[in-house]
Design a protein around this motif. Sequence first.
Motif, mmCIF file in Angstrom:
data_model
loop_
_atom_site.group_PDB
_atom_site.id
_atom_site.type_symbol
_atom_site.label_atom_id
_atom_site.label_comp_id
_atom_site.label_asym_id
_atom_site.label_seq_id
_atom_site.Cartn_x
_atom_site.Cartn_y
_atom_site.Cartn_z
ATOM 1 N N ALA A 8 0.873 -1.180 0.000
ATOM 2 C CA ALA A 8 0.000 0.000 0.000
ATOM 3 C C ALA A 8 0.903 1.220 0.000
ATOM 4 O O ALA A 8 2.051 1.137 0.449
ATOM 5 C CB ALA A 8 -0.893 -0.002 1.249
ATOM 6 N N THR A 47 2.441 -4.629 4.137
ATOM 7 C CA THR A 47 1.261 -3.774 4.084
ATOM 8 C C THR A 47 1.043 -3.184 5.478
ATOM 9 O O THR A 47 0.600 -3.885 6.396
ATOM 10 C CB THR A 47 0.026 -4.576 3.635
ATOM 11 N N ALA A 86 -3.414 0.418 8.830
ATOM 12 C CA ALA A 86 -3.943 1.768 8.616
ATOM 13 C C ALA A 86 -3.790 2.600 9.892
ATOM 14 O O ALA A 86 -3.491 3.793 9.843
ATOM 15 C CB ALA A 86 -5.402 1.694 8.184
ATOM 16 N N ALA A 144 2.668 2.072 -3.692
ATOM 17 C CA ALA A 144 2.653 0.620 -3.527
ATOM 18 C C ALA A 144 3.671 0.023 -4.499
ATOM 19 O O ALA A 144 3.830 0.513 -5.624
ATOM 20 C CB ALA A 144 1.259 0.073 -3.802
#
Lengths: 401, 401
Positions: B329, B356, B359, B387
Amino acid sequence: MLTAAEARARILAPLTPTPPETVAISAACGRVTAAPLRARLTQPPCDVSAMDGYALRAAEAVPGARLRVAGEAPAGHPWAGTLAPGEALRIFTGSVIPAGADAVLIQEEATRAGEEVTVDAAVSAGKWIRRAGQDFSAGDEILPAGRRLTPRDIGLLAAANHPWVAVHRRPRVAILATGDEIALPGEPLPAGGIVSSNSQALAALVAACGGEPVVLPIAADTRSALISAASGARGADMLVTTGGASVGDYDLVQSALGESGLVVDFWKIAMRPGKPLIYGRLHEVPLLGLPGNPVAALVCGILFLRPALALLSGLPDPDLPTARAVLGAPLAANDWRADHLRTRLVRDPAGRLVATPFARQDSGMLRGLAAADGLILRAPEAPALPAGAEVEVIRFAELGL
Amino acid sequence: MLTAAEARARILAPLTPTPPETVAISAACGRVTAAPLRARLTQPPCDVSAMDGYALRAAEAVPGARLRVAGEAPAGHPWAGTLAPGEALRIFTGSVIPAGADAVLIQEEATRAGEEVTVDAAVSAGKWIRRAGQDFSAGDEILPAGRRLTPRDIGLLAAANHPWVAVHRRPRVAILATGDEIALPGEPLPAGGIVSSNSQALAALVAACGGEPVVLPIAADTRSALISAASGARGADMLVTTGGASVGDYDLVQSALGESGLVVDFWKIAMRPGKPLIYGRLHEVPLLGLPGNPVAALVCGILFLRPALALLSGLPDPDLPTARAVLGAPLAANDWRADHLRTRLVRDPAGRLVATPFARQDSGMLRGLAAADGLILRAPEAPALPAGAEVEVIRFAELGL
């Protein structure tokens, strides 16, 4: 003859995880959870500050505004009142946000003068506040069953108020070395004898895989000695034998223990090092008979005993992790037996794993096994490969072995 | 403000490996050797057979030849005679090759009838013989100093006849959590309080890195309580504190212990999570003051305490191993502090490691840290990345953490 993968599947088939036991959280790292664990409280328990500074109303935090400091609330000492308009509360990381406040002004953006604080920068509502339950709420499942607890998990469990944890009991593995020619390190050696290394190496492997080794006395190459020594495996989750080959590989283990109740599942696999591998059940105890050759015994221990220990320990996936590497030297074609080549493993400047097999693969050489970083897995009848070709490898460091 | 790398270098600078202690080989796995280890015997001690079969003269092993079986020599029972022309000796894996013989005919290529054996295939001189010293000779250095012993090494040491090993004593790390707001798991919580997780998590980390944790009682946020608790670190190789932030980060640790003899080296580093990091020396004991925030405490433990334990343990390279991964990401640009983003790490079908990041990177969230597979290392002022871009990561599994 069985392949190594078939043998592994048959070794695992009858095994089940050990029952749970309760251990203190201070002894739980590395153990495998026997049930999911739920949070026993909410974390944070209420809205708390993420920084040192002042709790206030965001709407009043305009640059230049001056607020009265109504009091001070260190972490662990919540302020009982409600913040009135025009007020701020001196707070610290972890302090409870008082009623009436909706943001935190960090101390780097505040100027304190006596009982007054001047706002140096605007603050939005909710700023620097950790909300109640932001990490977890009472009742949340925070860890699943079948997890090998890390130091990070221990922190999480402690924060969720678990002083005790239910974990699978360490699998007990009885280890029985056989042979008239062997003696323990430091003990008198028989003529032409060698020092027994298998029990110590396998005990270390069992412990490194989370098991509890029980090293039985060395059994001489007679039926009665073997039967007597094997009876020491009572209550173990597995009995591992090595050797027993003085009258032909595994004749003695099979014939002597056969009289004593051994039911054999299989006893040969198509692999190198380690063709003579026996698996069965002696009374209620699974028996894994490894070759007497120390390199073969350890390689078979990594390939078969480690997955067995993972399953017995309650881990959900007992398979062996492998990685890809590129060959640093060409390989000859393989014969009908799967091979496990001792290899050096290094990262090249591009970050690729490069496997350069040792020139000598003699299964009598413990020194080569100790110096190796891993094993290259070669399938039966695998073709010759040039340098740069891709191979599958086992990395000892990844296995903690 | 110091960078994390500079801080690590300054933490390591005054440390030296712990002195050696003697442990039994059965307790030596995972310990670090304090001196090189030499073989105490030659292995194999003499020429031995690598297979079950017949010792003979290669020149006589022509297909169809019939040899008289002069006797039998199981492993551990050498045959005293000398093989005469026309004779063979029944031997097994590990059996001593008798005088007069120069090769082994494997039993699969021999036909036995009474006292005679018929050769079914030719054998070259030296075939299936393991030469004396093929693995190691007495006096050979078989393991260096500064090696963390694996189960394979234990096998090698046992084979080389070492019942005892000199290893570096486990580094003793005293752990001191401070704060009026914290209580141990299962104990009554003060109003607005939280359960102390740092001591347990750091103790697990110390043990996982080969150290011996000594968890001191929690110290209240007063000078006398802190000084009294810190005196429990006498004899430790390092004192690790967490928190002490109720009147501003590390004010209490610095001011109270300063009165008591603390000499501070540094106390802030440009990183997140974990800005308030203190390092110094309290009397003779190095003191590492970690943040009270549990995620920051553990991340700093991994970044700074693990290398310190490696050095104290006698390992030659106390650096943190990192790996390369590609981003799953995009990442925003970083600010002036080095960042350590909690991330998932998986292998894609091409075998590449894909990172990844979660968040939410809130440093209050232990759950996110426990669920993470590693940390993405972000340099100060690192630009935004799409990414697929390459990043440097720490893999928790590789560190055993």
